[in-house]
Design a protein around this motif. Structure first.
Motif, PDB file in Angstrom:
ATOM      1  N   VAL A 247       0.835  -1.193   0.000  1.00  0.00           N
ATOM      2  CA  VAL A 247       0.000   0.000   0.000  1.00  0.00           C
ATOM      3  C   VAL A 247       0.873   1.246   0.000  1.00  0.00           C
ATOM      4  CG1 VAL A 247      -0.232  -0.014   2.514  1.00  0.00           C
ATOM      5  CG2 VAL A 247      -1.919   1.181   1.151  1.00  0.00           C
ATOM      6  N   VAL A 248       0.584   2.185  -0.863  1.00  0.00           N
ATOM      7  CA  VAL A 248       1.292   3.458  -1.054  1.00  0.00           C
ATOM      8  C   VAL A 248       2.662   3.249  -1.697  1.00  0.00           C
ATOM      9  CG1 VAL A 248       2.221   5.537   0.024  1.00  0.00           C
ATOM     10  CG2 VAL A 248       0.074   4.563   0.861  1.00  0.00           C
ATOM     11  N   ASN A 249       3.432   2.253  -1.217  1.00  0.00           N
ATOM     12  CA  ASN A 249       4.800   2.060  -1.712  1.00  0.00           C
ATOM     13  C   ASN A 249       4.869   1.453  -3.105  1.00  0.00           C
ATOM     14  OD1 ASN A 249       5.994   3.021   0.702  1.00  0.00           O
ATOM     15  ND2 ASN A 249       5.707   1.021   1.663  1.00  0.00           N
ATOM     16  N   SER A 250       3.900   0.623  -3.459  1.00  0.00           N
ATOM     17  CA  SER A 250       3.984  -0.092  -4.732  1.00  0.00           C
ATOM     18  C   SER A 250       2.709   0.039  -5.564  1.00  0.00           C
ATOM     19  CB  SER A 250       4.285  -1.571  -4.470  1.00  0.00           C
ATOM     20  OG  SER A 250       4.345  -2.293  -5.685  1.00  0.00           O
ATOM     21  N   ASN A 251       1.567  -0.257  -4.986  1.00  0.00           N
ATOM     22  CA  ASN A 251       0.313  -0.220  -5.752  1.00  0.00           C
ATOM     23  C   ASN A 251       0.004   1.189  -6.261  1.00  0.00           C
ATOM     24  OD1 ASN A 251       0.221  -2.847  -4.710  1.00  0.00           O
ATOM     25  ND2 ASN A 251      -2.001  -2.814  -4.616  1.00  0.00           N
ATOM     26  N   PHE A 252      -0.663   1.238  -7.401  1.00  0.00           N
ATOM     27  CA  PHE A 252      -1.049   2.520  -7.990  1.00  0.00           C
ATOM     28  C   PHE A 252      -2.557   2.534  -8.214  1.00  0.00           C
ATOM     29  CE2 PHE A 252       0.045  -0.412 -11.362  1.00  0.00           C
ATOM     30  CZ  PHE A 252      -0.916  -0.211 -12.332  1.00  0.00           C
ATOM     31  N   TYR A 253      -3.087   3.663  -8.646  1.00  0.00           N
ATOM     32  CA  TYR A 253      -4.535   3.799  -8.762  1.00  0.00           C
ATOM     33  C   TYR A 253      -4.916   4.539 -10.037  1.00  0.00           C
ATOM     34  CZ  TYR A 253      -4.108   8.750  -7.480  1.00  0.00           C
ATOM     35  OH  TYR A 253      -3.781  10.083  -7.476  1.00  0.00           O
ATOM     36  N   GLY A 254      -6.192   4.422 -10.379  1.00  0.00           N
ATOM     37  CA  GLY A 254      -6.764   5.180 -11.480  1.00  0.00           C
ATOM     38  C   GLY A 254      -8.165   5.612 -11.099  1.00  0.00           C
ATOM     39  N   ILE A 255      -8.603   6.758 -11.598  1.00  0.00           N
ATOM     40  CA  ILE A 255      -9.935   7.262 -11.236  1.00  0.00           C
ATOM     41  C   ILE A 255     -10.811   7.432 -12.462  1.00  0.00           C
ATOM     42  CG2 ILE A 255      -9.076   8.381  -9.153  1.00  0.00           C
ATOM     43  CD1 ILE A 255      -9.186  11.023 -10.494  1.00  0.00           C
ATOM     44  N   SER A 438      -8.994   7.700  -1.765  1.00  0.00           N
ATOM     45  CA  SER A 438      -9.898   6.555  -1.590  1.00  0.00           C
ATOM     46  C   SER A 438      -9.473   5.367  -2.432  1.00  0.00           C
ATOM     47  CB  SER A 438     -11.341   6.969  -1.942  1.00  0.00           C
ATOM     48  OG  SER A 438     -11.827   7.949  -1.055  1.00  0.00           O
ATOM     49  N   VAL A 439      -9.094   5.623  -3.674  1.00  0.00           N
ATOM     50  CA  VAL A 439      -8.708   4.496  -4.526  1.00  0.00           C
ATOM     51  C   VAL A 439      -7.236   4.113  -4.350  1.00  0.00           C
ATOM     52  CG1 VAL A 439     -10.500   4.711  -6.272  1.00  0.00           C
ATOM     53  CG2 VAL A 439      -8.490   6.137  -6.441  1.00  0.00           C
ATOM     54  N   LEU A 440      -6.398   5.025  -3.869  1.00  0.00           N
ATOM     55  CA  LEU A 440      -4.999   4.681  -3.606  1.00  0.00           C
ATOM     56  C   LEU A 440      -4.882   3.718  -2.437  1.00  0.00           C
ATOM     57  CD1 LEU A 440      -1.931   5.014  -3.955  1.00  0.00           C
ATOM     58  CD2 LEU A 440      -2.069   7.056  -2.510  1.00  0.00           C
ATOM     59  N   HIS A 441      -5.654   3.964  -1.380  1.00  0.00           N
ATOM     60  CA  HIS A 441      -5.531   3.095  -0.201  1.00  0.00           C
ATOM     61  C   HIS A 441      -6.841   2.835   0.518  1.00  0.00           C
ATOM     62  CE1 HIS A 441      -5.856   6.849   2.020  1.00  0.00           C
ATOM     63  NE2 HIS A 441      -4.759   7.330   1.433  1.00  0.00           N
ATOM     64  N   ALA A 467      -4.383  -1.091  -8.282  1.00  0.00           N
ATOM     65  CA  ALA A 467      -3.702  -2.179  -8.992  1.00  0.00           C
ATOM     66  C   ALA A 467      -2.369  -2.523  -8.349  1.00  0.00           C
ATOM     67  CB  ALA A 467      -3.491  -1.801 -10.460  1.00  0.00           C
ATOM     68  N   GLU A 468      -2.086  -3.818  -8.306  1.00  0.00           N
ATOM     69  CA  GLU A 468      -0.782  -4.307  -7.869  1.00  0.00           C
ATOM     70  C   GLU A 468       0.187  -4.152  -9.037  1.00  0.00           C
ATOM     71  OE1 GLU A 468       2.519  -6.328  -6.768  1.00  0.00           O
ATOM     72  OE2 GLU A 468       1.298  -7.347  -8.274  1.00  0.00           O
ATOM     73  N   HIS A 469       1.464  -3.881  -8.743  1.00  0.00           N
ATOM     74  CA  HIS A 469       2.379  -3.422  -9.791  1.00  0.00           C
ATOM     75  C   HIS A 469       3.283  -4.504 -10.376  1.00  0.00           C
ATOM     76  CE1 HIS A 469       4.229  -0.543 -12.265  1.00  0.00           C
ATOM     77  NE2 HIS A 469       4.273   0.467 -11.443  1.00  0.00           N
ATOM     78  N   SER A 470       3.486  -5.626  -9.681  1.00  0.00           N
ATOM     79  CA  SER A 470       4.514  -6.562 -10.119  1.00  0.00           C
ATOM     80  C   SER A 470       4.147  -7.279 -11.418  1.00  0.00           C
ATOM     81  CB  SER A 470       4.788  -7.598  -9.023  1.00  0.00           C
ATOM     82  OG  SER A 470       3.639  -8.380  -8.763  1.00  0.00           O
ATOM     83  N   PHE A 727       0.380   7.473  -7.847  1.00  0.00           N
ATOM     84  CA  PHE A 727       1.105   6.552  -6.977  1.00  0.00           C
ATOM     85  C   PHE A 727       1.693   7.334  -5.818  1.00  0.00           C
ATOM     86  CE2 PHE A 727       3.576   7.911 -10.615  1.00  0.00           C
ATOM     87  CZ  PHE A 727       4.706   8.480 -10.030  1.00  0.00           C
ATOM     88  N   GLY A 728       2.210   6.632  -4.845  1.00  0.00           N
ATOM     89  CA  GLY A 728       2.815   7.278  -3.693  1.00  0.00           C
ATOM     90  C   GLY A 728       4.235   7.733  -3.972  1.00  0.00           C
ATOM     91  N   PRO A 729       4.808   8.541  -3.087  1.00  0.00           N
ATOM     92  CA  PRO A 729       6.194   9.011  -3.277  1.00  0.00           C
ATOM     93  C   PRO A 729       7.183   7.859  -3.158  1.00  0.00           C
ATOM     94  CG  PRO A 729       5.402   9.601  -1.091  1.00  0.00           C
ATOM     95  CD  PRO A 729       4.229   9.032  -1.821  1.00  0.00           C
ATOM     96  N   VAL A 730       8.212   7.890  -3.980  1.00  0.00           N
ATOM     97  CA  VAL A 730       9.223   6.833  -3.966  1.00  0.00           C
ATOM     98  C   VAL A 730      10.210   7.052  -2.822  1.00  0.00           C
ATOM     99  CG1 VAL A 730      11.102   5.772  -5.283  1.00  0.00           C
ATOM    100  CG2 VAL A 730       8.968   6.409  -6.430  1.00  0.00           C
ATOM    101  N   ALA A 731      10.585   8.285  -2.581  1.00  0.00           N
ATOM    102  CA  ALA A 731      11.524   8.624  -1.515  1.00  0.00           C
ATOM    103  C   ALA A 731      10.776   9.293  -0.367  1.00  0.00           C
ATOM    104  CB  ALA A 731      12.624   9.546  -2.045  1.00  0.00           C
ATOM    105  N   ASP A 732      11.286   9.100   0.855  1.00  0.00           N
ATOM    106  CA  ASP A 732      10.647   9.707   2.028  1.00  0.00           C
ATOM    107  C   ASP A 732      10.654  11.225   1.962  1.00  0.00           C
ATOM    108  OD1 ASP A 732      10.108   7.237   3.088  1.00  0.00           O
ATOM    109  OD2 ASP A 732      11.925   7.164   4.318  1.00  0.00           O
TER     110      ASP A 732
END
Length: 786
Positions: A247-255, A438-441, A467-470, A727-732
């Motif tokens: 969640v947030v780190n890998s999965n992405f979303y669409g609206i 809402s759709v991101l997480h 969506a899962e990214h792998s 998607f979420g941020p890649v770096a903190d």
């Protein structure tokens, strides 16, 4: 009760009176129908594989070849090797003569077919066409003209299937270490001062002349042996071996397509979306989905489409694995903490939208409470992977939990009927931000993050996906989403006078809504009822669920996501300036980030490599010497307007060239990544690779592709567009920026960061991006640059 009923469908017993057999005719009929459907799919796959195996030649051309060869033989013409083969036959009858002609015809046909196939493969290796200007007034070189003619001739008149071009796609080329070092040093030059650059240059030369030679030899061997020297390692080490939460780190979303709202009834919108998505699955299974062709001629690799449906990511202690099932006849729906298995086929056909709506209404009207632990169970899929793997082995390995988990993992996809609305109001921007979150997480436990994708349906009928990214990249999900959104949006304007024959065909499948917002059409029967999945959680499992939920909640509470719609202008204006729209936006982002952070940072932009077989992505590094010069000039009040515009043009051309290089297999980062993997296998330490691979991507960007569906016509349906995803941020301490060039006059930006970082605020970069894009327009218009 349904499981118990199925369990006694067939029984056999021996008593003192003899033997006794009991069976349920209805269940045995279902078993028979399932077997028939399975064999039909196998035969269809065999037929499709046969067609793909001989493409670009049509299969029926074999019979024409046999007829011509036999006609020549019986008319007295000399057929090569016919006399020699006939001498080996026991008789010289017509039957053996026909068999000889058929054998010679088959050999000739296969020889010609595979010659065409490999010639086409050689032609697809040519990438000179990508570097030539397109549009009015542009000149095409003689080499490209000859190449175009050859490709069109060899592609044949037959309509290609989804996987027809797979055997003709070339392998991803392996760059030399020297070229990669040169490109890498050029990319980091604007990020380093003179001392740092000299040090990095020294490390690069040491690597190039030292261990890099040995590592490259292993990669050369892998590039010869494997279809793609990057993709399998990229999937395994970047995704499946990652132990951090999805969640947030890998999965992405669409609206959703937010400019339209075809139905506000949740069950109706869910039913239509489910039906349309299942039609997309049918197109993939039958390979009737058109492969994407660049310029209508050059195919993109389609192998990722195979895992869109019936796919899940199974957790492991050290590494996960992707499991794909050949078929699935059900979906799983989550609502108010309960899980339901919903059959999607009945009486040998896919359920209609009006029938699926009845199933959704049954779920929404169900008032049964979730069992303890069921509501937040999906937090396990979003939390730490090792914890989920351990819990799965301990609590979901057998019994009721195993059967219910199988139902989820073997489902075509998962649907979440949310109890909150997904809202959009152009005058209230935070509503769209909330939509994205809402759709991101969601709530952190109402999305099955392991599944290939979860369809999310708001209580007001708007939709989105997580969506899962792998298993694949965002472009594949974007294709599915564009297909789904367009199919519904076209139905909304079914009576418009501009609807042509194609649009009538699209909307003729009952995917429209009536005046009351419900799906049109009449059910032919009562559809099978959803089956409530059963769970039994011991206290220790509930503790594991709560532990994962705490991790997930801390992650989602830290996300700062802003989405804004830029409607001042779009790609139409950018094209009039003869500037690449993607380069234009990337330069605006660089300018915005520099104004925000006061410096340049390593920037990631995703580019596809699907011009090659099993290609996924490559990194484009937008920070270049030219882009840095342009940004500094824009911040320097002493520079003239002409100088700024000239620097914009140079920076745009450099960015476009880097993007083209990445698409053509001449990128930097995937090659360095594979060299690093080889060094780890050989247990060789490389200071250069260690430093390069540890550099954080503080600005991670990606363009959501648009216009992949040939049916989409924005000139007729300008509101028929998706707002993209993110998607979420890649770096903190960085930003995640996704954007979609939605139309001639519309852009959407999705910007994410972490609240705990004091140096990043998403609304600030949103503000500066908006200001910079408008400022760039004003600068160009003053110059009247075109």
């Amino acid at each position: 009760m349904a499981e118990a009923h199925s369990a006694v469908a067939f029984s056999f017993a021996i008593t003192h009176e003899g033997w006794d057999v009991n069976f349920d005719r209805e269940v045995l009929h279902l078993v028979w129908a399932s077997g028939v459907r399975s064999w039909k799919k196998r035969l269809a796959r065999f037929k499709n594989n046969l067609k793909n195996g001989v493409f670009p030649a049509p299969v029926h051309s074999l019979w024409a070849t046999v007829a011509v060869m036999a006609g020549c033989h019986f008319s007295g013409l000399n057929v090569p090797y016919a006399k020699e083969l006939l001498q080996l036959m026991p008789e010289q009858t017509v039957k053996y003569q026909l068999a000889t002609c058929a054998g010679i015809s088959l050999a000739c046909w296969l020889g010609i077919t595979y010659s065409m196939r490999y010639t086409l493969k050689l032609l697809f290796m040519y990438k000179g066409w990508m570097y030539e200007e397109r549009g009015k007034g542009s000149r095409i070189s003689l080499a490209t003209k000859l190449w175009l003619l050859a490709v069109k001739t060899l592609s044949g008149p037959s309509k290609p299937m989804l996987y027809s071009f797979q055997g003709s796609l070339p392998r991803l080329p392996l760059p030399s270490v020297r070229d990669t070092m040169r490109r890498y040093l050029l990319s980091v030059k604007p990020l380093l001062n003179d001392t740092q650059y000299e040090r990095m240059e020294r490390l690069a030369k040491e690597f190039q002349n030292g261990i890099g030679i040995k590592l490259q030899r292993y990669l050369i061997l892998k590039s010869w042996w494997s279809t793609n020297y990057v993709s399998d390692w990229w999937e395994e080490y970047v995704y499946l071996r990652g132990r951090s939460p999805l969640v947030v780190n890998s999965n992405f979303y669409g609206i959703d397509a937010i400019l339209i709202h075809p139905s506000k009834i949740q069950a109706a919108r869910a039913a239509t979306a489910i039906h349309t998505i299942l039609q997309f699955r049918r197109l993939i299974e039958r390979q009737e989905l058109e492969p994407i062709l660049l310029q209508g001629l050059v195919p993109l690799c389609s192998w990722q489409y195979e895992r869109v449906f019936n796919t899940t990511r199974v957790p492991g202690i050290e590494a996960d694995k992707i499991v794909h099932y050949s078929d699935s006849k059900h979906i799983v729906v989550y609502n108010k903490g309960r899980y339901f298995k919903v059959p999607i086929y009945y009486r040998h056909r896919l359920l209609k939208p009006c029938e699926i709506e009845m199933q959704m209404e049954q779920i929404l009207n169900d008032t049964s409470p979730p069992v303890e632990g069921e509501e937040k169970m999906a937090a396990l899929t979003g939390g730490e992977r090792a914890l989920w793997a351990s819990a799965r082995l301990e609590f979901f390995f057998k019994g009721t939990n195993r059967q219910s988990l199988d139902a989820i993992e073997k489902a075509a996809f998962v649907v979440s009927l949310d109890d909150e609305p997904f809202e959009f109001d152009e005058n209230v921007p935070h509503k769209l931000d909330k939509f994205g979150r809402s759709v991101l997480h969601g709530k952190g436990y109402d999305r099955w993050f392991d599944k290939s994708f979860t369809l999310c349906v708001g209580s007001n009928g708007r939709i989105g996906f997580n969506a899962e990214h792998s298993w694949a990249d965002a472009a594949v999900m974007s294709h599915l989403w564009e297909f789904s959104v367009f199919d519904e949006a076209a139905g909304e304007w079914a009576d418009a006078p501009v609807m042509g024959h194609m649009w009538e065909h699209v909307i003729s499948n009952d995917c429209r809504y009536g005046p009351d917002g419900h799906t049109q059409g009449n059910p032919e029967f009562k559809p099978p009822s959803p089956i409530r999945l059963q769970w039994k959680f011991p206290p220790s499992c509930i503790v594991a669920i709560e532990k994962s939920n705490q991790v997930v909640q801390s992650l989602i509470n830290d996300v700062d996501l802003r989405i804004f719609m830029h409607s001042a202008y779009g790609k139409g204006f950018m094209k009039t300036c003869r500037v690449s729209p993607d380069a234009y936006i990337q330069l605006a982002l660089q300018l915005a980030y520099y104004r925000d952070a006061g410096k340049f940072s390593l920037t990631y932009e995703a580019s596809m490599t699907r011009l090659f077989r099993e290609g996924r992505t490559e990194t484009v590094r937008p920070v270049t010497v030219e882009s840095a010069a342009f940004v500094k000039a824009m911040c320097d009040k002493t520079t003239t307007l002409d100088e700024r515009v000239e620097l914009l043009r140079k920076a745009s051309k450099r960015h476009q060239l880097n993007y083209q290089d990445a698409m053509c297999g001449m990128g930097i980062d995937r090659h360095l990544f594979c060299l690093y993997v080889v060094s780890k296998y050989l247990e060789v330490d490389s200071p250069f690779l260690k430093e390069v691979l540890s550099e954080p991507w503080r600005l991670s960007t990606s363009q959501t592709p648009h216009g992949q569906t040939s049916k989409l016509d924005l000139r007729r349906f300008p509101k028929c567009i998706s707002a993209g995803g993110g998607f979420g941020p890649v770096a903190d301490d960085g930003y995640g920026v996704s954007y979609i060039i939605a139309g001639e006059d519309l852009l959407f930006f999705h910007i994410s960061s972490k609240k705990t970082c004091p140096d990043t605020v998403s609304w600030v970069i949103s503000f500066w991006t908006m200001r910079r894009t408008v400022f760039l327009e004003q600068e160009i218009k003053k110059r009247k640059y075109s």
